[in-house]
Design an enzyme around this catalytic site. Structure first.
Site, PDB file in Angstrom:
ATOM      1  N   HIS A 180     -14.989  29.907  22.026  1.00  0.00           N
ATOM      2  CA  HIS A 180     -14.701  31.325  21.798  1.00  0.00           C
ATOM      3  C   HIS A 180     -15.284  31.766  20.469  1.00  0.00           C
ATOM      4  O   HIS A 180     -15.387  30.960  19.542  1.00  0.00           O
ATOM      5  CB  HIS A 180     -13.183  31.587  21.819  1.00  0.00           C
ATOM      6  CG  HIS A 180     -12.433  30.801  20.782  1.00  0.00           C
ATOM      7  ND1 HIS A 180     -12.115  29.466  20.946  1.00  0.00           N
ATOM      8  CD2 HIS A 180     -11.956  31.148  19.560  1.00  0.00           C
ATOM      9  CE1 HIS A 180     -11.463  29.034  19.878  1.00  0.00           C
ATOM     10  NE2 HIS A 180     -11.366  30.028  19.016  1.00  0.00           N
ATOM     11  N   HIS A 193     -14.839  34.720  17.409  1.00  0.00           N
ATOM     12  CA  HIS A 193     -13.983  35.761  16.830  1.00  0.00           C
ATOM     13  C   HIS A 193     -14.867  36.952  16.426  1.00  0.00           C
ATOM     14  O   HIS A 193     -15.938  36.747  15.840  1.00  0.00           O
ATOM     15  CB  HIS A 193     -13.301  35.264  15.556  1.00  0.00           C
ATOM     16  CG  HIS A 193     -12.398  34.074  15.733  1.00  0.00           C
ATOM     17  ND1 HIS A 193     -11.039  34.143  15.589  1.00  0.00           N
ATOM     18  CD2 HIS A 193     -12.678  32.770  16.018  1.00  0.00           C
ATOM     19  CE1 HIS A 193     -10.504  32.934  15.775  1.00  0.00           C
ATOM     20  NE2 HIS A 193     -11.486  32.079  16.035  1.00  0.00           N
TER      21      HIS A 193
END
Ligand code: 5GP
Ligand code: ZN
Length: 111
Positions: free
Chosen positions: A98, A100
């Site tokens: 992932h 940010h």
């Protein structure tokens, strides 16, 4: 993957606040934001981090279009930070790749 929080968010078993979704990515609000905008761009396929990317994951490169889109949706295109905590020593807590996207205030120096 069975025991992965982000897989559970992607398949709807755990609720989240959705910002954007397409066939490859789900973008959600971070549960513990460090800035007025703090979104997480989750790849829908479970791989641990950048180290596990192969040429089977050519759709992953579309993440940069997604990030641009998220910045527009969140109205932070004039300045935002993209962070990847890649691996334990970098502070990666959730072992599902992932990025940010952080913004909405003046950001200090990195690290
Ligand atoms: P990492 O340190 O792995 O790069 O970041 C994981 C991020 O996921 C953290 O910023 C943390 O606040 C966020 N997070 C952890 N659990 C959840 C959750 O259940 N829902 C959401 N929306 N974010 C989470
Ligand atoms: Zn996962």
């Amino acid at each position: 993957m069975d025991d992965c929080i982000f897989c559970k968010i992607i398949n709807g078993e755990i609720s989240s606040t959705k910002v954007y979704e397409d066939e490859n990515f789900l973008v959600i609000k971070d549960i513990n934001p460090v800035a007025p905008v703090h979104d997480l761009v989750l790849y829908k396929r479970h791989i641990r981090n950048l180290n596990e990317l192969t040429n089977e994951h050519e759709d992953f490169s579309k993440i940069f279009e997604v990030i641009k889109k998220v910045a527009e949706l969140e109205k932070i295109s004039n300045g935002y930070r993209v962070v990847v905590n890649n691996g334990e020593e970098a502070g990666q807590e959730i072992n599902h790749i992932h990025f940010h996207v952080i913004g909405g205030r003046k950001l200090g120096k990195i690290a």
